[in-house]
Design a protein around this motif. Sequence first.
Motif, PDB file in Angstrom:
ATOM      1  N   ASN A 114     -50.923 -10.875  16.264  1.00  0.00           N
ATOM      2  CA  ASN A 114     -49.886 -11.506  16.969  1.00  0.00           C
ATOM      3  C   ASN A 114     -49.094 -12.470  16.391  1.00  0.00           C
ATOM      4  OD1 ASN A 114     -50.929 -10.478  19.634  1.00  0.00           O
ATOM      5  ND2 ASN A 114     -52.657 -11.930  19.519  1.00  0.00           N
ATOM      6  N   TYR A 115     -49.746 -12.821  14.978  1.00  0.00           N
ATOM      7  CA  TYR A 115     -48.966 -13.668  14.189  1.00  0.00           C
ATOM      8  C   TYR A 115     -48.983 -13.508  12.791  1.00  0.00           C
ATOM      9  CZ  TYR A 115     -50.504 -16.703  18.031  1.00  0.00           C
ATOM     10  OH  TYR A 115     -50.872 -17.190  19.371  1.00  0.00           O
ATOM     11  N   PRO A 116     -47.838 -14.037  12.026  1.00  0.00           N
ATOM     12  CA  PRO A 116     -47.845 -13.707  10.496  1.00  0.00           C
ATOM     13  C   PRO A 116     -49.069 -14.105   9.919  1.00  0.00           C
ATOM     14  CG  PRO A 116     -45.796 -14.842  11.358  1.00  0.00           C
ATOM     15  CD  PRO A 116     -46.703 -14.775  12.485  1.00  0.00           C
ATOM     16  N   LEU A 117     -49.387 -13.169   9.009  1.00  0.00           N
ATOM     17  CA  LEU A 117     -50.976 -13.529   8.197  1.00  0.00           C
ATOM     18  C   LEU A 117     -50.270 -13.567   6.540  1.00  0.00           C
ATOM     19  CD1 LEU A 117     -53.028 -11.151  10.180  1.00  0.00           C
ATOM     20  CD2 LEU A 117     -52.705 -13.502  10.558  1.00  0.00           C
ATOM     21  N   LYS A 118     -50.992 -14.199   5.821  1.00  0.00           N
ATOM     22  CA  LYS A 118     -51.143 -14.242   4.420  1.00  0.00           C
ATOM     23  C   LYS A 118     -52.434 -13.956   4.043  1.00  0.00           C
ATOM     24  CE  LYS A 118     -51.505 -18.861   2.675  1.00  0.00           C
ATOM     25  NZ  LYS A 118     -50.725 -19.940   2.070  1.00  0.00           N
ATOM     26  N   ARG A 119     -52.660 -13.229   3.011  1.00  0.00           N
ATOM     27  CA  ARG A 119     -54.083 -12.980   2.432  1.00  0.00           C
ATOM     28  C   ARG A 119     -54.709 -14.182   2.031  1.00  0.00           C
ATOM     29  NH1 ARG A 119     -55.187 -11.079  -2.964  1.00  0.00           N
ATOM     30  NH2 ARG A 119     -52.958 -10.500  -3.227  1.00  0.00           N
ATOM     31  N   GLU A 131     -55.343 -15.334   6.937  1.00  0.00           N
ATOM     32  CA  GLU A 131     -54.903 -16.679   7.508  1.00  0.00           C
ATOM     33  C   GLU A 131     -53.701 -16.758   8.064  1.00  0.00           C
ATOM     34  OE1 GLU A 131     -56.120 -18.989   4.078  1.00  0.00           O
ATOM     35  OE2 GLU A 131     -54.240 -19.426   3.597  1.00  0.00           O
ATOM     36  N   ARG A 132     -53.504 -17.639   9.410  1.00  0.00           N
ATOM     37  CA  ARG A 132     -52.320 -17.543  10.006  1.00  0.00           C
ATOM     38  C   ARG A 132     -51.412 -18.364   9.133  1.00  0.00           C
ATOM     39  NH1 ARG A 132     -51.753 -19.531  16.197  1.00  0.00           N
ATOM     40  NH2 ARG A 132     -49.485 -19.818  16.081  1.00  0.00           N
ATOM     41  N   ILE A 133     -50.159 -17.932   9.310  1.00  0.00           N
ATOM     42  CA  ILE A 133     -48.902 -18.851   8.801  1.00  0.00           C
ATOM     43  C   ILE A 133     -47.918 -18.621   9.622  1.00  0.00           C
ATOM     44  CG2 ILE A 133     -49.862 -18.519   6.462  1.00  0.00           C
ATOM     45  CD1 ILE A 133     -47.624 -16.249   6.082  1.00  0.00           C
ATOM     46  N   SER A 134     -46.853 -19.484   9.301  1.00  0.00           N
ATOM     47  CA  SER A 134     -45.757 -19.485   9.976  1.00  0.00           C
ATOM     48  C   SER A 134     -44.465 -18.386   9.601  1.00  0.00           C
ATOM     49  CB  SER A 134     -45.053 -20.692  10.168  1.00  0.00           C
ATOM     50  OG  SER A 134     -44.431 -20.847   8.653  1.00  0.00           O
ATOM     51  N   TRP A 135     -43.817 -17.990  10.379  1.00  0.00           N
ATOM     52  CA  TRP A 135     -42.803 -17.019  10.307  1.00  0.00           C
ATOM     53  C   TRP A 135     -41.745 -17.417   8.979  1.00  0.00           C
ATOM     54  CZ3 TRP A 135     -41.351 -12.108  11.056  1.00  0.00           C
ATOM     55  CH2 TRP A 135     -42.114 -11.388  11.975  1.00  0.00           C
ATOM     56  N   SER A 513     -52.062  -5.627   2.038  1.00  0.00           N
ATOM     57  CA  SER A 513     -50.897  -6.338   2.314  1.00  0.00           C
ATOM     58  C   SER A 513     -51.230  -7.692   1.666  1.00  0.00           C
ATOM     59  CB  SER A 513     -50.464  -6.364   3.649  1.00  0.00           C
ATOM     60  OG  SER A 513     -50.354  -4.984   4.232  1.00  0.00           O
ATOM     61  N   ASP A 514     -50.125  -8.239   1.224  1.00  0.00           N
ATOM     62  CA  ASP A 514     -50.311  -9.750   0.812  1.00  0.00           C
ATOM     63  C   ASP A 514     -49.573 -10.447   1.742  1.00  0.00           C
ATOM     64  OD1 ASP A 514     -51.032  -9.656  -2.002  1.00  0.00           O
ATOM     65  OD2 ASP A 514     -49.105  -8.541  -2.295  1.00  0.00           O
ATOM     66  N   ILE A 515     -48.620 -10.236   2.556  1.00  0.00           N
ATOM     67  CA  ILE A 515     -48.137 -10.835   3.822  1.00  0.00           C
ATOM     68  C   ILE A 515     -48.047  -9.715   5.110  1.00  0.00           C
ATOM     69  CG2 ILE A 515     -46.103 -11.863   5.051  1.00  0.00           C
ATOM     70  CD1 ILE A 515     -47.330 -13.891   3.090  1.00  0.00           C
ATOM     71  N   ILE A 516     -48.667  -9.920   6.309  1.00  0.00           N
ATOM     72  CA  ILE A 516     -48.387  -9.226   7.184  1.00  0.00           C
ATOM     73  C   ILE A 516     -47.627  -9.730   8.406  1.00  0.00           C
ATOM     74  CG2 ILE A 516     -49.800  -8.028   9.065  1.00  0.00           C
ATOM     75  CD1 ILE A 516     -52.254  -7.916   7.230  1.00  0.00           C
TER      76      ILE A 516
END
Length: 803
Positions: A114-119, A131-135, A513-516
């Motif tokens: 549902n949200y952007p993620l980063k490793r 972990e969840r991050i902002s667009w 992925s590094d960013i999802i």
Amino acid sequence: MHAHLDRRSFVKGTGALAALAAAGAGGASATALFAAGAPPACAAADSGTERVVWNHCAINCPGRCALKVYVRDDEIVRVDTYAADTDDLDDIQPRACLRGRSYRAWVYHPDRINYPLKRAAGTRRGEGKYERISWDEAIATIAENYRSVIKNYGPEAVYLNYCTGNYGVTARPWSRLLNAIGGGHLSFYGNYSLAQLMWITPYIFGSSVSAGSTLNVAEDAGLVLVFGSSPVETRQGGAVSHHDYVAMRERTKGKIYVIDPRLNDSLLGHSDEWLPINPGTDAALVAGIAYELVNNGWTDEEFLHDYCVGYDEESLPEGAKGQGLSYKDYLLGTGYDKVAKTPEWAAAITGIAAAKIRSLAKEVGTTKPLFVVQGWGSQRRSNGELTGWSICMLPILTGNIGLPGTSNGLREGSYAIALTGLPDGDNSVDAMISVFSMVDAIDRGSSMTEAADGVVGVERLPYDIKFVVNWAGNCITNQNSDINWVHDVMADEDKCQFVLGSDILMTDSLKYSDIILPDLFRLEQTSLIGTGGDGAYMIAGSEPYAPKFERKSAYDAATLIARALGKEQEFTEGRTQEEWLRHLYGLSREKDPSLPGYDTAMQQGVYTRKNPKKKTVVMEAFRSDPAANPLKTPSGKIEIYSEKLAAHIAMHTFAPDDKVTPIPTYVPEWHGVETTTKENPLALSGFHYRGRLHSSWGAVEQLKLLNPQELWINPADAQPRGICQGDTVRVTNQFGAMELLAKVTPRTVPGTVCTPQGAWHDANMAGDRVDKGGCINTLTTHRPSPFAKGNPQHTNICQVTKV
């Protein structure tokens, strides 16, 4: 600071938050609200008016089935499909299969991203901890890494990976994005489905022929031979191969013989006979039949000399004469390996009795018309190019091409509606690699050459791949070969600098992925798609609700990346996704004015069109007048011996056991029935499954329950191993190990075990690496086929033991 969560805790947690947002303050869990089959609380309250929205399936199946989506309070409450109250087999009804009708369970899956993620910091690719991050943070990170790769390496180090999870007119913006922001990217040729056949077909029939006749042409055949194809499993829904095959088998005047290592579901109807064959030996069977055709005078000599090159010494090109290089020399043992391809020779390899080969040859040689069709499983092997070519020899030898009731031996063709897609723009990078070579190009790209590795456009790749876009695809690991090796390459951050992933669920490939970025289903967007089989149709899809949470379409995500890199105008040309859709459909209508207007199409949802010719016979014009309608081969004819291929062989490097030839020959597989060992005494082959399309739907629990992942094993192989129906078994070979349930059945040939491909890989990659999901690619080789450099994922040997 961000709290670190493991993958399942995080995505389930975000699913729970999503559920609470939809339900209000009720405090219900994600599973209670969004698990498959459980309606959202707001729908249960019946607080809104139900409306119907048309859309379509968009997975890698040509059915592109119509989805009749019922929506209430901005939630999908059920999914139906298109159907008419008629039993007329000629009526075009793109009905969804049970997979398509289960979309709601997939859309509301508790693991939806549902949200952007980063490793998560301190974790490796493949661990699946995010972990969840902002667009804003996601886009900035993507842009920073992209600029770095372009500065240090150039666009040759940027790669858009193969994907099969989203199709439609505006569905695929990523190539356009990469061309707009940096001048291009390394691209690929071929695909995972039929790379070997795609590569060899132009050498046989020329570049203008890529498929056979439509299946309804077989209604007029006296004999239908089906090699390694099961349309009712591989293409279940829609008005394409499943419908067309069932209609054909009900109407055909001839017998239907299916040649397959497995008694597949398509045989369970009218088909007259199953010819159980050892996997990977189709070319040997063809050679044994061809030997009989030649010796009994059942070949069409006039056709072979007027329409073909290379059948015998007389029809060879001048430069190849006098060397025993013809196909007839190969069959009679006077050329190549000096072995006559008698039925006895073929029987020892194929497992089909010599007497049966003789009787089959007589039917092939004396029955008119003959319709030969092959699926893509037969060619998805280490000998796939020559196998696919060999199957085409039966209609060629008997002159059953271009006439009513015939085909050319390739997979069935179609009559379809073609729509103009989103333009890619200009790619400044000339280099291309085989679609199967992506991980190789990360591991050793700068050493990959045209001569040894099938690189196209340049003699050698200048750089390893450093930036990967992996969108709507599971082909990094799950659908790629030798998962354990791939994991080691992808987890090494010294090799690939950055991997951008975008999908709807956390697939095994997405964990690298590094960013999802959270994606939308195609049915959650306005869309158009065209397809067809015996008849054609187009489906127009409307958006059922505005994007939820922080999900975005691929086009909108790509627009944000382009904006961050100062190339938004170049990418969008000032258009939104829907404005592009209207514009491109206008271009389609200029080419095909009979299409309905855009607004009309969106309102009616489904548009159908019957084939004006009723039946499409492939190569009909060529057969009628070969001089006026030559093929796009060097000779203008069907090439049984290819001078062009002989030149290619001379200029390229092959392994000794590849045994490449400029005519269709049988070559034993690297890991096959003739190369089993004491440690790995069984052949292992995959097949497409009714419960999934590749790995799509692989996480939908109801479908997994109805279609358990099983290893098909013949009783003759199960009994000495103490294996009974339902036992958990371990399958091992030199590449890895997996565990799954045993299905003890005579529906697979002795000495061969079969399992459905596409199951979700589930292994502790920091531990024993035993895959508990039953993913066949734990056990497949990453060595590419010799010509196409395609995937040989059915070329395997193994051992099976009871757990």
